[in-house]
Design a protein around this motif. Sequence first.
Motif, PDB file in Angstrom:
ATOM      1  N   TRP A   1       7.187   5.091  -6.517  1.00 26.37           N
ATOM      2  CA  TRP A   1       6.107   5.410  -7.448  1.00 26.37           C
ATOM      3  C   TRP A   1       5.040   4.356  -7.189  1.00 26.37           C
ATOM      4  N   GLU A   2       3.905   4.778  -6.602  1.00 29.83           N
ATOM      5  CA  GLU A   2       2.888   3.800  -6.218  1.00 29.83           C
ATOM      6  C   GLU A   2       1.954   3.455  -7.360  1.00 29.83           C
ATOM      7  N   ARG A   3       1.674   2.172  -7.493  1.00 30.89           N
ATOM      8  CA  ARG A   3       0.649   1.704  -8.434  1.00 30.89           C
ATOM      9  C   ARG A   3      -0.675   2.418  -8.146  1.00 30.89           C
ATOM     10  N   GLY A   4      -1.288   2.938  -9.182  1.00 26.86           N
ATOM     11  CA  GLY A   4      -2.605   3.556  -9.016  1.00 26.86           C
ATOM     12  C   GLY A   4      -2.581   4.910  -8.356  1.00 26.86           C
ATOM     13  N   VAL A   5      -1.386   5.469  -8.145  1.00 24.12           N
ATOM     14  CA  VAL A   5      -1.269   6.754  -7.423  1.00 24.12           C
ATOM     15  C   VAL A   5      -0.255   7.672  -8.098  1.00 24.12           C
ATOM     16  N   GLY A   6       1.002   7.228  -8.143  1.00 27.87           N
ATOM     17  CA  GLY A   6       2.099   8.066  -8.622  1.00 27.87           C
ATOM     18  C   GLY A   6       3.128   8.248  -7.518  1.00 27.87           C
TER      19      GLY A   6
ATOM     20  N   GLY B   1       1.584  -8.998  -0.460  1.00 30.43           N
ATOM     21  CA  GLY B   1       0.134  -8.971  -0.693  1.00 30.43           C
ATOM     22  C   GLY B   1      -0.119  -8.191  -1.968  1.00 30.43           C
ATOM     23  N   ASN B   2       0.658  -7.141  -2.173  1.00 31.18           N
ATOM     24  CA  ASN B   2       0.628  -6.342  -3.404  1.00 31.18           C
ATOM     25  C   ASN B   2       2.013  -6.399  -4.068  1.00 31.18           C
ATOM     26  N   PRO B   3       2.072  -6.126  -5.376  1.00 32.59           N
ATOM     27  CA  PRO B   3       3.324  -6.324  -6.116  1.00 32.59           C
ATOM     28  C   PRO B   3       4.318  -5.166  -5.995  1.00 32.59           C
TER      29      PRO B   3
ATOM     30  N   ARG C   1       4.909  10.321  -0.744  1.00 30.06           N
ATOM     31  CA  ARG C   1       5.910  10.700   0.260  1.00 30.06           C
ATOM     32  C   ARG C   1       6.329   9.497   1.103  1.00 30.06           C
ATOM     33  N   ALA C   2       5.526   8.429   1.051  1.00 27.53           N
ATOM     34  CA  ALA C   2       5.887   7.208   1.777  1.00 27.53           C
ATOM     35  C   ALA C   2       4.982   6.078   1.321  1.00 27.53           C
ATOM     36  N   CYS C   3       5.481   4.846   1.447  1.00 27.15           N
ATOM     37  CA  CYS C   3       4.659   3.663   1.138  1.00 27.15           C
ATOM     38  C   CYS C   3       5.115   2.555   2.085  1.00 27.15           C
ATOM     39  N   GLY C   4       4.228   2.134   2.970  1.00 25.70           N
ATOM     40  CA  GLY C   4       4.599   1.158   4.005  1.00 25.70           C
ATOM     41  C   GLY C   4       4.923  -0.209   3.444  1.00 25.70           C
ATOM     42  N   SER C   5       4.074  -0.694   2.523  1.00 24.07           N
ATOM     43  CA  SER C   5       4.352  -2.025   1.975  1.00 24.07           C
ATOM     44  C   SER C   5       5.628  -2.000   1.135  1.00 24.07           C
ATOM     45  N   ALA C   6       5.929  -0.856   0.480  1.00 23.66           N
ATOM     46  CA  ALA C   6       7.182  -0.746  -0.282  1.00 23.66           C
ATOM     47  C   ALA C   6       8.379  -0.761   0.662  1.00 23.66           C
TER      48      ALA C   6
ATOM     49  N   ALA D   1       2.599  -2.712 -10.898  1.00 24.39           N
ATOM     50  CA  ALA D   1       3.452  -2.889  -9.715  1.00 24.39           C
ATOM     51  C   ALA D   1       3.787  -1.547  -9.101  1.00 24.39           C
ATOM     52  N   ASN D   2       4.102  -1.585  -7.818  1.00 19.10           N
ATOM     53  CA  ASN D   2       4.653  -0.428  -7.112  1.00 19.10           C
ATOM     54  C   ASN D   2       6.155  -0.435  -7.381  1.00 19.10           C
ATOM     55  N   ILE D   3       6.695   0.719  -7.769  1.00 15.56           N
ATOM     56  CA  ILE D   3       8.089   0.798  -8.209  1.00 15.56           C
ATOM     57  C   ILE D   3       8.885   1.671  -7.234  1.00 15.56           C
TER      58      ILE D   3
ATOM     59  N   GLY E   1       3.399  10.869   5.871  1.00 14.26           N
ATOM     60  CA  GLY E   1       3.184  11.710   4.684  1.00 14.26           C
ATOM     61  C   GLY E   1       2.405  11.014   3.584  1.00 14.26           C
ATOM     62  N   ASN E   2       2.185   9.701   3.695  1.00 12.08           N
ATOM     63  CA  ASN E   2       1.299   8.975   2.758  1.00 12.08           C
ATOM     64  C   ASN E   2      -0.118   9.468   3.057  1.00 12.08           C
ATOM     65  N   GLU E   3      -0.777  10.075   2.067  1.00 10.00           N
ATOM     66  CA  GLU E   3      -2.049  10.768   2.310  1.00 10.00           C
ATOM     67  C   GLU E   3      -3.213   9.776   2.302  1.00 10.00           C
TER      68      GLU E   3
ATOM     69  N   GLU F   1      -8.411  -1.044  -6.639  1.00 15.19           N
ATOM     70  CA  GLU F   1      -8.292  -1.559  -5.264  1.00 15.19           C
ATOM     71  C   GLU F   1      -6.945  -2.241  -5.070  1.00 15.19           C
ATOM     72  N   ALA F   2      -6.391  -2.082  -3.866  1.00 16.68           N
ATOM     73  CA  ALA F   2      -5.104  -2.690  -3.539  1.00 16.68           C
ATOM     74  C   ALA F   2      -5.300  -3.753  -2.462  1.00 16.68           C
ATOM     75  N   GLU F   3      -4.341  -4.664  -2.397  1.00 18.96           N
ATOM     76  CA  GLU F   3      -4.428  -5.770  -1.444  1.00 18.96           C
ATOM     77  C   GLU F   3      -3.801  -5.406  -0.104  1.00 18.96           C
ATOM     78  N   ALA F   4      -2.905  -4.424  -0.084  1.00 15.52           N
ATOM     79  CA  ALA F   4      -2.202  -4.082   1.157  1.00 15.52           C
ATOM     80  C   ALA F   4      -1.902  -2.594   1.195  1.00 15.52           C
ATOM     81  N   CYS F   5      -1.883  -2.032   2.401  1.00 18.21           N
ATOM     82  CA  CYS F   5      -1.463  -0.636   2.581  1.00 18.21           C
ATOM     83  C   CYS F   5      -1.005  -0.467   4.020  1.00 18.21           C
ATOM     84  N   GLY F   6       0.299  -0.473   4.201  1.00 17.99           N
ATOM     85  CA  GLY F   6       0.861  -0.404   5.552  1.00 17.99           C
ATOM     86  C   GLY F   6       0.576   0.913   6.244  1.00 17.99           C
ATOM     87  N   ASN F   7       0.845   2.027   5.558  1.00 20.73           N
ATOM     88  CA  ASN F   7       0.642   3.332   6.198  1.00 20.73           C
ATOM     89  C   ASN F   7      -0.837   3.567   6.489  1.00 20.73           C
ATOM     90  N   GLY F   8      -1.706   3.149   5.573  1.00 18.71           N
ATOM     91  CA  GLY F   8      -3.146   3.310   5.787  1.00 18.71           C
ATOM     92  C   GLY F   8      -3.633   2.467   6.960  1.00 18.71           C
ATOM     93  N   THR F   9      -3.062   1.281   7.127  1.00 19.11           N
ATOM     94  CA  THR F   9      -3.482   0.415   8.236  1.00 19.11           C
ATOM     95  C   THR F   9      -3.157   1.074   9.572  1.00 19.11           C
TER      96      THR F   9
HETATM   97  N1  LIG Z   1      -0.581   1.651  -4.242  1.00 14.99           N
HETATM   98  C1  LIG Z   1      -0.482   0.406  -3.576  1.00 14.99           C
HETATM   99  C2  LIG Z   1      -1.293   0.270  -2.328  1.00 14.99           C
HETATM  100  C3  LIG Z   1      -0.946   1.247  -1.244  1.00 14.99           C
HETATM  101  C4  LIG Z   1       0.368   1.040  -0.531  1.00 14.99           C
HETATM  102  C5  LIG Z   1       0.468   1.931   0.655  1.00 14.99           C
HETATM  103  N2  LIG Z   1       0.605   3.305   0.440  1.00 14.99           N
HETATM  104  C6  LIG Z   1       1.310   1.399   1.770  1.00 14.99           C
HETATM  105  O1  LIG Z   1       1.606   2.175   2.694  1.00 14.99           O
HETATM  106  O2  LIG Z   1       1.596   0.204   1.794  1.00 14.99           O
HETATM  107  C7  LIG Z   1      -0.911  -0.742  -4.507  1.00 14.99           C
HETATM  108  O3  LIG Z   1      -1.708  -0.520  -5.429  1.00 14.99           O
HETATM  109  O4  LIG Z   1      -0.437  -1.861  -4.286  1.00 14.99           O
END
Ligand SMILES: N[C@@H](CCC[C@H](N)C(=O)O)C(=O)O
Length: 297
Positions: free
Chosen positions: A215-220, A163-165, A223-228, A197-199, A15-17, A73-81
């Motif tokens: 609550w993702e940094r730079g997004v809001g 990789g990201n906060p 529905r999911a965040c892999g690195s979180a 930071a991602n909260i 669900g992470n778009e 720009e972000a350093e990591a994105c698990g769902n996107g990878t």
């Molecule tokens: N918003 C994050 C980067 C994206 C995280 C991602 N959705 C994931 O699945 O890890 C940031 O700015 O660190």
Amino acid sequence: MAVPSVPFARMNGCGNEILVVDMRETTARVRPDAAIALAGRAETHFDQIMAIHQAKTPGTDAYVRIINADGSEAEACGNGTRCVVQALSAETGQTRFTFETPAGLLLAEEHEDGLISVDMGKPRFGWQDIPLAEEFRDTRAIELQIGPIDAPVLHSPSVVSMGNPHAIFWVKGDVDALALDRFGPILENHPIFPARANISIAQITSPTSLTMRTWERGVGLTRACGSAACAAAVSAARTRRTDREVAVTQPGGKLSILWREDEHVIMTGPAEWEWSGMLDPETGNFVRDAAEGREIG
Ligand SMILES: N[C@@H](CCC[C@H](N)C(=O)O)C(=O)O
């Protein structure tokens, strides 16, 4: 000079778009303005763009840039990878990949059942690594709270860099009961986090499971965040709340997270293709493919 259009795929990971944009045939970059324009349209609204560029380093399959909905720009994105893995494996049949990102190398593998594992690397716990604005010796629970001083709504988060906060606030009750849309932006931009930071708020549901929202940094709200999910799993194990392998439930789906003894964090979950098109990476103008093909290349 006009920049040629590039193929892209609209996908999601739990669900992470995600927009996976194939930049391998161009030297152009996805411009922040183009990203913001795409994020602002209902049809192409996204949480992250994963821009796949030609590999820079021998032995790697691609260089991947990660762009948030606000153009940062972000350093990591698990769902996107995982989405990148699925897009490239559909194109080539390859199932194991090594990607280079601004934060380092990521190894990923698609399994026979279609699930994808990503080695998200080792978490970092030092206050300068996260980064925090001032020294905290113990990042398992830092002094930070929101709400009345004697009755905080959220307090003492675990903080960690994947990789990201990330900051994880532990709650006893239902994660849906808290107004993360209200507290998220305040905490994302709190002065203690110089890189924002991602909260996340997380509830432990058993020694091998937790439920969370982010609550993702730079997004809001997402529905999911892999690195979180990785950050929460590692922090839960580090604070003896859970074992080192947990099932993480987010609004968009489930991920399995294993914090191996060698400290690497392995995230496993699905990726889903939705539709494809062609995109001008300088303006964000796009056209959807008439025939719904599967490949991005
Ligand atoms: N918003 C994050 C980067 C994206 C995280 C991602 N959705 C994931 O699945 O890890 C940031 O700015 O660190």
